[in-house]
Design a protein around this motif. Structure first.
Motif, short mmCIF file in Angstrom:
data_model
loop_
_atom_site.label_atom_id
_atom_site.label_comp_id
_atom_site.label_asym_id
_atom_site.label_seq_id
_atom_site.Cartn_x
_atom_site.Cartn_y
_atom_site.Cartn_z
N LEU A 3 0.47 1.56 -18.90
CA LEU A 3 -0.57 1.24 -19.88
C LEU A 3 -1.28 2.50 -20.25
O LEU A 3 -1.82 3.20 -19.40
CB LEU A 3 -1.56 0.22 -19.29
CG LEU A 3 -2.69 -0.23 -20.22
CD1 LEU A 3 -2.14 -0.95 -21.41
CD2 LEU A 3 -3.69 -1.09 -19.47
N GLU A 4 -1.25 2.82 -21.53
CA GLU A 4 -1.89 4.06 -21.98
C GLU A 4 -3.41 3.89 -22.00
O GLU A 4 -3.91 2.83 -22.32
CB GLU A 4 -1.41 4.40 -23.41
CG GLU A 4 0.08 4.67 -23.49
CD GLU A 4 0.50 5.91 -22.70
OE1 GLU A 4 -0.36 6.81 -22.53
OE2 GLU A 4 1.64 5.98 -22.24
N GLU A 5 -4.08 4.94 -21.61
CA GLU A 5 -5.56 4.90 -21.62
C GLU A 5 -6.04 5.00 -23.05
O GLU A 5 -5.57 5.83 -23.83
CB GLU A 5 -6.10 6.07 -20.80
CG GLU A 5 -7.63 6.02 -20.68
CD GLU A 5 -8.13 7.11 -19.75
OE1 GLU A 5 -9.35 7.13 -19.52
OE2 GLU A 5 -7.30 7.89 -19.27
N PHE A 37 0.82 -1.22 0.00
CA PHE A 37 0.00 0.00 0.00
C PHE A 37 0.85 1.27 0.00
O PHE A 37 0.40 2.32 0.45
CB PHE A 37 -0.93 0.01 1.22
CG PHE A 37 -1.97 -1.06 1.19
CD1 PHE A 37 -3.14 -0.91 0.46
CD2 PHE A 37 -1.78 -2.24 1.89
CE1 PHE A 37 -4.10 -1.90 0.43
CE2 PHE A 37 -2.74 -3.24 1.87
CZ PHE A 37 -3.90 -3.07 1.14
N SER A 38 2.08 1.15 -0.51
CA SER A 38 2.92 2.34 -0.60
C SER A 38 2.54 3.22 -1.79
O SER A 38 2.92 4.39 -1.85
CB SER A 38 4.39 1.92 -0.71
OG SER A 38 4.59 1.09 -1.85
N ASP A 39 1.79 2.66 -2.73
CA ASP A 39 1.34 3.42 -3.90
C ASP A 39 -0.03 4.04 -3.62
O ASP A 39 -0.94 3.35 -3.13
CB ASP A 39 1.27 2.48 -5.11
CG ASP A 39 1.04 3.25 -6.41
OD1 ASP A 39 -0.11 3.66 -6.65
OD2 ASP A 39 2.01 3.44 -7.17
N LEU A 51 -11.65 9.77 -10.60
CA LEU A 51 -10.47 8.98 -10.31
C LEU A 51 -9.21 9.80 -10.56
O LEU A 51 -9.26 10.84 -11.23
CB LEU A 51 -10.46 7.72 -11.18
CG LEU A 51 -11.66 6.78 -11.00
CD1 LEU A 51 -11.58 5.65 -12.02
CD2 LEU A 51 -11.72 6.22 -9.59
N PRO A 52 -8.07 9.36 -10.06
CA PRO A 52 -6.81 10.08 -10.32
C PRO A 52 -6.50 10.14 -11.81
O PRO A 52 -6.84 9.21 -12.57
CB PRO A 52 -5.76 9.26 -9.56
CG PRO A 52 -6.53 8.47 -8.56
CD PRO A 52 -7.86 8.21 -9.15
N SER A 53 -5.86 11.22 -12.24
CA SER A 53 -5.52 11.37 -13.65
C SER A 53 -4.48 10.34 -14.09
O SER A 53 -4.51 9.85 -15.21
CB SER A 53 -5.01 12.79 -13.92
OG SER A 53 -3.89 13.08 -13.09
N GLN A 54 -3.54 10.01 -13.22
CA GLN A 54 -2.54 8.99 -13.50
C GLN A 54 -2.96 7.70 -12.80
O GLN A 54 -2.87 7.59 -11.57
CB GLN A 54 -1.16 9.44 -13.02
CG GLN A 54 -0.65 10.71 -13.68
CD GLN A 54 -0.46 10.52 -15.18
OE1 GLN A 54 -0.06 9.44 -15.64
NE2 GLN A 54 -0.71 11.58 -15.96
N ARG A 55 -3.43 6.72 -13.55
CA ARG A 55 -3.95 5.48 -12.96
C ARG A 55 -3.58 4.27 -13.82
O ARG A 55 -4.46 3.59 -14.37
CB ARG A 55 -5.46 5.56 -12.78
CG ARG A 55 -6.23 6.08 -13.99
CD ARG A 55 -7.72 6.17 -13.70
NE ARG A 55 -8.49 6.48 -14.89
CZ ARG A 55 -8.71 7.70 -15.35
NH1 ARG A 55 -8.20 8.75 -14.70
NH2 ARG A 55 -9.43 7.90 -16.44
N PRO A 56 -2.29 3.99 -14.01
CA PRO A 56 -1.89 2.86 -14.86
C PRO A 56 -2.39 1.52 -14.36
O PRO A 56 -2.77 0.65 -15.15
CB PRO A 56 -0.36 2.94 -14.86
CG PRO A 56 -0.03 3.71 -13.63
CD PRO A 56 -1.14 4.69 -13.44
N MET A 57 -2.41 1.32 -13.02
CA MET A 57 -2.86 0.03 -12.49
C MET A 57 -4.35 -0.15 -12.74
O MET A 57 -4.81 -1.23 -13.15
CB MET A 57 -2.57 -0.04 -10.98
CG MET A 57 -3.02 -1.36 -10.36
SD MET A 57 -2.76 -1.43 -8.59
CE MET A 57 -3.91 -0.17 -8.04
N MET A 58 -5.15 0.90 -12.50
CA MET A 58 -6.59 0.80 -12.73
C MET A 58 -6.90 0.54 -14.19
O MET A 58 -7.81 -0.24 -14.52
CB MET A 58 -7.28 2.08 -12.26
CG MET A 58 -7.24 2.30 -10.76
SD MET A 58 -8.15 3.78 -10.27
CE MET A 58 -7.84 3.81 -8.51
N LEU A 59 -6.14 1.19 -15.08
CA LEU A 59 -6.35 0.96 -16.51
C LEU A 59 -6.00 -0.47 -16.90
O LEU A 59 -6.70 -1.10 -17.69
CB LEU A 59 -5.51 1.95 -17.33
CG LEU A 59 -5.93 3.42 -17.27
CD1 LEU A 59 -4.94 4.28 -18.03
CD2 LEU A 59 -7.33 3.57 -17.86
#
Length: 358
Positions: free
Chosen positions: A355-357, A13-15, A191-199
């Motif tokens: 991963l690009e949205e 959970f450091s991210d 959601l956060p603008s930078q979300r590579p994991m969620m994408l």
């Protein structure tokens, strides 16, 4: 203990994105558990729109305008819903009532057959065991009758709510299809603008769950339809009811087919007795199950990541115990989603490809 917990928190959970995703998962689960019944039409509409969106996308790829595709798919869905409510549902209900009327005769024939067992196999079966078995069957039948009566009386106030749901469901499905991009855009802004994991999780879950849910809907229609046509040609009574059970049995891998075989065999046995007709019914039923498992399933689910059978059974038991029939149907997609979450979860010291949205 504190040091261990602190180390786990630092590792997993450091991210910031991981913390936000964890909170979203917890809030979503609690929302479904506590408000799932209240929001049942909305949840069902989202699932149906999710299934129909694949057909809309296919039509768009063929050059058909999006609004025309949406209207065409929605009209097909509306026609299917009306056909089910006013065509298939009354037929199934009539066969259920007919089967309930035949139950006393089935019990009597079963009793006559079982009473002969102590004479034919005195070393294996005694008359006391037969009497005890019938006492238990009679007791369970009485409880079942009481449950049916109480269920019917208790369901009367829900008829108005059911009618409201039948009106709300098509309306919600239409707007979820029509305003899909607007609704998803509104959610993404939260959601956060930078979300590579969620994408990464979204793309994998969207592909896997979409393929599974749409494929499972097609499998239910094909297996149920083939069973109904075959049983109707063979003269099997209650063909619509049995075909519905066989179609829904594909929702539960490994277990459903084994369970639904019992009513198919029993009704066929009482209808035709031991003979060639009964054997033909069971052979045709076995062929349908074999074609489903060895031909239809590989074609429909070729793009779905296979889960271990133990994982599937555990998921069916767990989610079915929490959410009932809906949990059973979506046990595999939910297990796939959890697998995607665990695979994409950032761990301290491990790099994750961006991963690009899309």
């Amino acid at each position: 203990m504190v040091r261990i917990l602190r180390g786990l928190a630092y590792k997993y959970f450091s991210d910031d994105e991981a913390v936000i995703l964890f909170l979203l998962l917890v809030l979503g689960t609690l929302g479904i558990v506590f408000f799932g019944q209240m929001l049942a039409p909305v949840i069902a509409s989202v699932i149906i729109a999710f299934i129909l969106q694949g057909l809309v996308t296919k039509l768009n790829q063929l050059g058909i305008p999006e609004m025309v595709s949406i209207m065409g798919v929605f009209l097909v869905f509306l026609g299917t819903l009306i056909g089910f409510l006013f065509g298939l549902l009354p037929l199934i209900w009539g066969q259920v009532a007919a089967l309930a009327g035949e139950t006393p005769r089935i019990f009597k024939e079963t009793q006559t057959y079982l009473e002969l067992l102590p004479e034919q196999y005195p070393n294996l079966v005694s008359i006391e065991q037969i009497n005890l078995l019938f006492q238990q069957i009679t007791s369970e039948a009485a409880h079942l009758t009481q449950w049916i009566v109480s269920f019917s009386l208790a369901s009367i106030p829900d008829l108005m709510a059911l009618l409201i749901y039948m009106v709300l469901l098509p309306i919600l499905v239409f707007f979820f299809l029509k305003d899909r991009e607007v609704l998803l855009g509104s959610l993404s802004r939260m959601l956060p603008s930078q979300r590579p994991m969620m994408l990464r999780i979204w793309h994998e879950v969207n592909q896997q769950c979409a393929n599974y849910v749409r494929g499972k809907a097609v499998e239910i229609l094909i297996v149920g339809g083939a069973t109904y046509i075959s049983f109707k040609l063979l003269g099997v009574p209650y063909a619509a009811l049995l075909s519905l059970l066989v179609g829904l049995s594909v929702v539960i891998p490994y277990i459903g087919a084994a369970v639904v075989t019992v009513p198919v065999a029993m009704i066929s046995l009482f209808a035709f007795g031991w003979g060639s007709h009964f054997i033909w019914v069971m052979v045709v039923y076995g062929i349908i199950q074999a074609l489903d498992g060895n031909v239809l399933v590989p074609i429909l689910f070729s793009e779905v990541n296979n889960l271990h059978p133990v994982v599937i059974i555990i998921a069916v038991l767990f989610f079915g115990g929490i959410w009932g029939l809906w949990g059973v149907f979506f046990a595999i997609p939910l297990a796939t989603m959890l697998k995607a979450v665990f695979s994409a979860w950032p761990v301290k010291g491990q790099a994750m490809e961006p991963l690009e949205e899309q």
